[in-house]
Design a protein around this motif. Structure first.
Motif: not given
Ligand SMILES: O=C(O)CCC(=O)C(=O)O
Length: 316
Positions: A124, A183, A187, A189, A201, A269, A271-272, A280
């Protein structure tokens, strides 16, 4: 300082003078008290009792604000409730979306050149600046627009709190340590107030395939079938496959400036997982039903309710 904070502070300074057992005991205490630990149920009730007046005001304001909900927004809210996800691009003000795009093209692309990696999430690269947190900024004007606040208020049955938003550029980074995949692993949140969270988003870049590391979810029903421990933690793809949930995995694709609402509290969820040569960029605007955190938005414009309530926080 609460006794728990005091104990944590003491440990931070002293380490674990009683050795391994002491460390294990502390980890257990952290798990119990952690956002996702069993204490979250107690926190949820305690929050409502402590802030009963505010809870009632927000509930009533949401009823009033959403009583004539546009049918297309009501349909999105229904999807969000059922699946934990709903595309929302069609419902946002096209002019605000165009302004947000210009902000990306003119400002965020420059910030990207000097962005540094987050220590906890090395893939990130934050493109936010502290000066963005003010109500005359396009980020705030965008997220406080009527359709978004109406949809989240209708979903929660309560006017939400906006939590600090982030703009993250995800890059392809090789990660050796499992903890740093963060992430990128499945997981849920959890929130300080122990209650639900929904985020809006915005994809600032095209996400047409898995190569760009789309946000990927398990819709609510499938998420309920995920086997996790008493202290829910991050889980691996293999566990999703073993639970025969691979067929339910839903990557969220979309061209740049796609907007969607997602309940990352109810949907597992990840991602990344960006492939080499790709990136992205997303804006994540989290709304909490209950939040005891300090205000972070500078109110620089005249603001009416419920928008005013959305950026007004109950101090921690
Ligand atoms: O980067 C991502 O797509 C996942 C982000 C994520 O897990 C979150 O925002 O809780």
């Amino acid at each position: 300082m609460t006794p728990v904070q005091l104990a944590k502070d003491l440990h931070r300074r002293m380490g674990y003078p009683l050795g391994k057992a002491h460390y294990r005991m502390q980890m257990l205490v952290n798990d119990i008290n952690g956002y996702g630990g069993p204490m979250r149920h107690v926190r949820k009730i305690a929050y409502k009792v402590k802030n009963l007046g505010d809870v009632m005001i927000r509930r009533k304001a949401a009823q009033e604000y959403t009583k004539d909900l546009k049918p297309s927004i009501a349909a999105r809210v229904k999807e969000l409730r059922k699946n934990g996800f709903a595309y929302f691009t069609e419902e946002v003000d096209p002019q605000l979306l165009a302004e947000l795009k210009s902000f990306y093209d003119e400002t965020l692309t420059k910030r990207s050149e000097v962005a540094t990696a987050s220590p906890s999430h090395p893939f990130f690269f934050s493109l936010m600046d502290d000066a963005d947190y003010k109500t005359d900024h396009i980020l705030l004007r965008f997220v406080l627009q009527e359709s978004i606040i109406k949809a989240v208020s209708a979903h929660f049955g309560s006017v939400p709190f906006l939590n600090p938003m982030g703009i993250q550029e995800s890059r392809h980074v090789k990660i050796e340590k499992k903890a740093l995949r963060a992430s990128q692993q499945w997981h849920l949140d959890y929130t300080t107030g122990g209650d639900e969270a929904v985020s809006a988003w915005v994809y600032f870049t095209d996400v047409p395939t898995v190569a760009q590391g789309p946000l990927t979810i398990l819709p609510v029903e499938a998420s309920r079938k995920v086997k996790n421990t008493f202290f829910p933690g991050r889980i691996e793809d293999e566990q999703i496959e073993q639970s025969e949930l691979a067929k339910d995995v839903q990557p969220i694709f979309g061209p740049k400036m796609t907007v969607f609402l997602v309940s990352t509290h109810r949907c597992y969820h990840m991602g990344s997982r960006v492939h080499e040569g790709e990136k992205r960029v997303v804006g994540i605007f989290p709304f909490y039903k209950a939040a005891d955190i300090d205000e972070f938005v500078k109110v620089t414009t005249p603001l009416e309710n419920p928008q005013k309530m959305v950026v007004s926080h109950i101090p921690a």
